[in-house]
Design a protein around this motif. Sequence first.
Motif, PDB file in Angstrom:
ATOM      1  N   LYS A  82      41.517  59.819  32.655  1.00  0.00           N
ATOM      2  CA  LYS A  82      40.469  58.858  32.312  1.00  0.00           C
ATOM      3  C   LYS A  82      39.830  59.273  30.996  1.00  0.00           C
ATOM      4  O   LYS A  82      39.735  60.467  30.692  1.00  0.00           O
ATOM      5  CB  LYS A  82      39.391  58.800  33.407  1.00  0.00           C
ATOM      6  CG  LYS A  82      39.807  58.068  34.652  1.00  0.00           C
ATOM      7  CD  LYS A  82      38.648  57.908  35.627  1.00  0.00           C
ATOM      8  CE  LYS A  82      37.668  56.852  35.164  1.00  0.00           C
ATOM      9  NZ  LYS A  82      36.683  56.519  36.225  1.00  0.00           N
ATOM     10  N   GLU A  83      39.385  58.272  30.249  1.00  0.00           N
ATOM     11  CA  GLU A  83      38.715  58.556  28.992  1.00  0.00           C
ATOM     12  C   GLU A  83      37.282  59.004  29.236  1.00  0.00           C
ATOM     13  O   GLU A  83      36.607  58.519  30.147  1.00  0.00           O
ATOM     14  CB  GLU A  83      38.712  57.308  28.102  1.00  0.00           C
ATOM     15  CG  GLU A  83      40.070  56.965  27.523  1.00  0.00           C
ATOM     16  CD  GLU A  83      40.593  58.065  26.614  1.00  0.00           C
ATOM     17  OE1 GLU A  83      39.886  58.460  25.664  1.00  0.00           O
ATOM     18  OE2 GLU A  83      41.715  58.539  26.859  1.00  0.00           O
ATOM     19  N   ARG A  84      36.832  59.913  28.415  1.00  0.00           N
ATOM     20  CA  ARG A  84      35.442  60.364  28.479  1.00  0.00           C
ATOM     21  C   ARG A  84      34.554  59.301  27.850  1.00  0.00           C
ATOM     22  O   ARG A  84      34.758  58.913  26.704  1.00  0.00           O
ATOM     23  CB  ARG A  84      35.299  61.692  27.742  1.00  0.00           C
ATOM     24  CG  ARG A  84      33.958  62.370  27.945  1.00  0.00           C
ATOM     25  CD  ARG A  84      34.020  63.812  27.477  1.00  0.00           C
ATOM     26  NE  ARG A  84      32.739  64.475  27.651  1.00  0.00           N
ATOM     27  CZ  ARG A  84      32.554  65.780  27.507  1.00  0.00           C
ATOM     28  NH1 ARG A  84      33.588  66.553  27.195  1.00  0.00           N
ATOM     29  NH2 ARG A  84      31.361  66.318  27.683  1.00  0.00           N
TER      30      ARG A  84
ATOM     31  N   GLY B 261      31.603  57.510  34.120  1.00  0.00           N
ATOM     32  CA  GLY B 261      32.945  57.156  34.570  1.00  0.00           C
ATOM     33  C   GLY B 261      32.973  56.764  36.038  1.00  0.00           C
ATOM     34  O   GLY B 261      33.691  55.842  36.437  1.00  0.00           O
TER      35      GLY B 261
ATOM     36  N   MET C  14      29.541  66.854  29.861  1.00  0.00           N
ATOM     37  CA  MET C  14      30.606  66.459  30.777  1.00  0.00           C
ATOM     38  C   MET C  14      30.041  65.796  32.030  1.00  0.00           C
ATOM     39  O   MET C  14      30.573  64.789  32.508  1.00  0.00           O
ATOM     40  CB  MET C  14      31.436  67.688  31.160  1.00  0.00           C
ATOM     41  CG  MET C  14      32.610  67.389  32.073  1.00  0.00           C
ATOM     42  SD  MET C  14      33.837  66.308  31.290  1.00  0.00           S
ATOM     43  CE  MET C  14      35.151  66.368  32.514  1.00  0.00           C
TER      44      MET C  14
ATOM     45  N   SER D 221      29.186  62.216  31.268  1.00  0.00           N
ATOM     46  CA  SER D 221      30.398  61.410  31.097  1.00  0.00           C
ATOM     47  C   SER D 221      31.042  61.090  32.442  1.00  0.00           C
ATOM     48  O   SER D 221      31.523  59.977  32.665  1.00  0.00           O
ATOM     49  CB  SER D 221      31.401  62.144  30.203  1.00  0.00           C
ATOM     50  OG  SER D 221      30.910  62.274  28.891  1.00  0.00           O
ATOM     51  N   VAL D 222      31.033  62.068  33.337  1.00  0.00           N
ATOM     52  CA  VAL D 222      31.595  61.847  34.674  1.00  0.00           C
ATOM     53  C   VAL D 222      30.729  60.860  35.451  1.00  0.00           C
ATOM     54  O   VAL D 222      31.243  59.995  36.167  1.00  0.00           O
ATOM     55  CB  VAL D 222      31.724  63.176  35.443  1.00  0.00           C
ATOM     56  CG1 VAL D 222      32.194  62.931  36.872  1.00  0.00           C
ATOM     57  CG2 VAL D 222      32.704  64.101  34.729  1.00  0.00           C
TER      58      VAL D 222
ATOM     59  N   LYS E  89      28.329  63.288  24.859  1.00  0.00           N
ATOM     60  CA  LYS E  89      27.539  63.505  26.071  1.00  0.00           C
ATOM     61  C   LYS E  89      28.059  64.728  26.821  1.00  0.00           C
ATOM     62  O   LYS E  89      29.246  65.039  26.773  1.00  0.00           O
ATOM     63  CB  LYS E  89      27.636  62.279  26.977  1.00  0.00           C
ATOM     64  CG  LYS E  89      27.072  60.997  26.396  1.00  0.00           C
ATOM     65  CD  LYS E  89      27.180  59.885  27.420  1.00  0.00           C
ATOM     66  CE  LYS E  89      26.711  58.558  26.852  1.00  0.00           C
ATOM     67  NZ  LYS E  89      27.654  58.015  25.848  1.00  0.00           N
TER      68      LYS E  89
ATOM     69  N   ILE F 274      38.916  62.979  34.233  1.00  0.00           N
ATOM     70  CA  ILE F 274      38.457  63.062  32.839  1.00  0.00           C
ATOM     71  C   ILE F 274      38.876  64.398  32.226  1.00  0.00           C
ATOM     72  O   ILE F 274      39.317  64.456  31.076  1.00  0.00           O
ATOM     73  CB  ILE F 274      36.925  62.874  32.771  1.00  0.00           C
ATOM     74  CG1 ILE F 274      36.557  61.435  33.152  1.00  0.00           C
ATOM     75  CG2 ILE F 274      36.402  63.194  31.369  1.00  0.00           C
ATOM     76  CD1 ILE F 274      35.064  61.187  33.286  1.00  0.00           C
ATOM     77  N   LYS F 275      38.753  65.455  33.004  1.00  0.00           N
ATOM     78  CA  LYS F 275      39.114  66.790  32.514  1.00  0.00           C
ATOM     79  C   LYS F 275      40.587  66.868  32.143  1.00  0.00           C
ATOM     80  O   LYS F 275      40.963  67.522  31.155  1.00  0.00           O
ATOM     81  CB  LYS F 275      38.796  67.823  33.605  1.00  0.00           C
ATOM     82  CG  LYS F 275      38.859  69.274  33.147  1.00  0.00           C
ATOM     83  CD  LYS F 275      37.658  69.636  32.302  1.00  0.00           C
ATOM     84  CE  LYS F 275      37.624  71.127  31.980  1.00  0.00           C
ATOM     85  NZ  LYS F 275      36.469  71.478  31.113  1.00  0.00           N
TER      86      LYS F 275
ATOM     87  N   ASN G   9      36.543  61.968  39.603  1.00  0.00           N
ATOM     88  CA  ASN G   9      36.368  61.495  38.232  1.00  0.00           C
ATOM     89  C   ASN G   9      36.265  62.666  37.256  1.00  0.00           C
ATOM     90  O   ASN G   9      36.747  62.586  36.127  1.00  0.00           O
ATOM     91  CB  ASN G   9      35.131  60.599  38.134  1.00  0.00           C
ATOM     92  CG  ASN G   9      35.426  59.167  38.517  1.00  0.00           C
ATOM     93  OD1 ASN G   9      35.788  58.341  37.697  1.00  0.00           O
ATOM     94  ND2 ASN G   9      35.288  58.868  39.800  1.00  0.00           N
ATOM     95  N   TRP G  10      35.635  63.732  37.700  1.00  0.00           N
ATOM     96  CA  TRP G  10      35.571  64.945  36.863  1.00  0.00           C
ATOM     97  C   TRP G  10      36.986  65.446  36.574  1.00  0.00           C
ATOM     98  O   TRP G  10      37.329  65.760  35.432  1.00  0.00           O
ATOM     99  CB  TRP G  10      34.750  66.024  37.571  1.00  0.00           C
ATOM    100  CG  TRP G  10      34.445  67.220  36.702  1.00  0.00           C
ATOM    101  CD1 TRP G  10      35.341  68.115  36.192  1.00  0.00           C
ATOM    102  CD2 TRP G  10      33.155  67.631  36.225  1.00  0.00           C
ATOM    103  NE1 TRP G  10      34.700  69.067  35.441  1.00  0.00           N
ATOM    104  CE2 TRP G  10      33.357  68.795  35.441  1.00  0.00           C
ATOM    105  CE3 TRP G  10      31.860  67.148  36.398  1.00  0.00           C
ATOM    106  CZ2 TRP G  10      32.303  69.473  34.825  1.00  0.00           C
ATOM    107  CZ3 TRP G  10      30.813  67.823  35.786  1.00  0.00           C
ATOM    108  CH2 TRP G  10      31.038  68.964  35.011  1.00  0.00           C
TER     109      TRP G  10
END
Length: 245
Positions: A242-244, A95, A88, A91-92, A86, A237-238, A233-234
């Motif tokens: 956190k997992e994407r 998340g 980014m 995904s964010v 997906k 994840i970046k 969250n961005w």
Amino acid sequence: MLTIPYWLTALSWVSIILASICFIYIVCDIIKHPQQMKIMTLVWPLTALFGSIIWVIAYKKWGENNSSHEMVMDGSMNMENSMNPKPMAVSVFIGTCHCGAGCSLADLMIEWLLYFFPTLYIFGGYPTIFSQKLFSGFVLAFILALCIGIMFQYFAIVPMKHLSRKEGILAAIKADTLSLSCWQIGMYITVSLCQLVVFPHCFGGAIPPTSPVFWFMMQIAMLVGFCTAYPMNWFLIKTGVKERM
């Protein structure tokens, strides 16, 4: 005495009923199309309670299309998804929903617990620390949301990273604390402005959870919380915290 205009009460009921229909729709759809990641079985319906139609659209686009049922029906889809992850931003979004689901459940629980058992306010610091019950409720809601959020993160991270129980708990705490804090900052500011400024000025006082207007306010506050948690969250994840999803 509270004087809430009829149009606002009606609008609140429409919003609540619509969100409830969206909740039921997603639950029914997930029963037919089980989620590959089991914790999303809770996340998607819970976030629909404040996201309503927008979240149904998001679920149909990014949630339902990745169900385990479809993976079984088309084995090539799994390979296709792994080769084409997906974007980014999506995904964010997912998340952040993961964080918001825990907040939604916690706030739903704590508001009714405090309404029926007001003595619980003392465990949040009222009146020894806070003169306002509202802030005491924030403390209790944050603690409960953090516990639920860590649990949600645990069941998301452990299957993806194949961690031990201890490693999974530590990773979940690390992933959820900052995200949840940013969510609650936006949400609490919104609720505080409404309950301490807007509602007393316009309607004569704070609005209790027995009123549909209260839950309409909570829906708006949740959306604000989503917006304040999205950048964090961005970042998480970046940086791989956190997992994407």
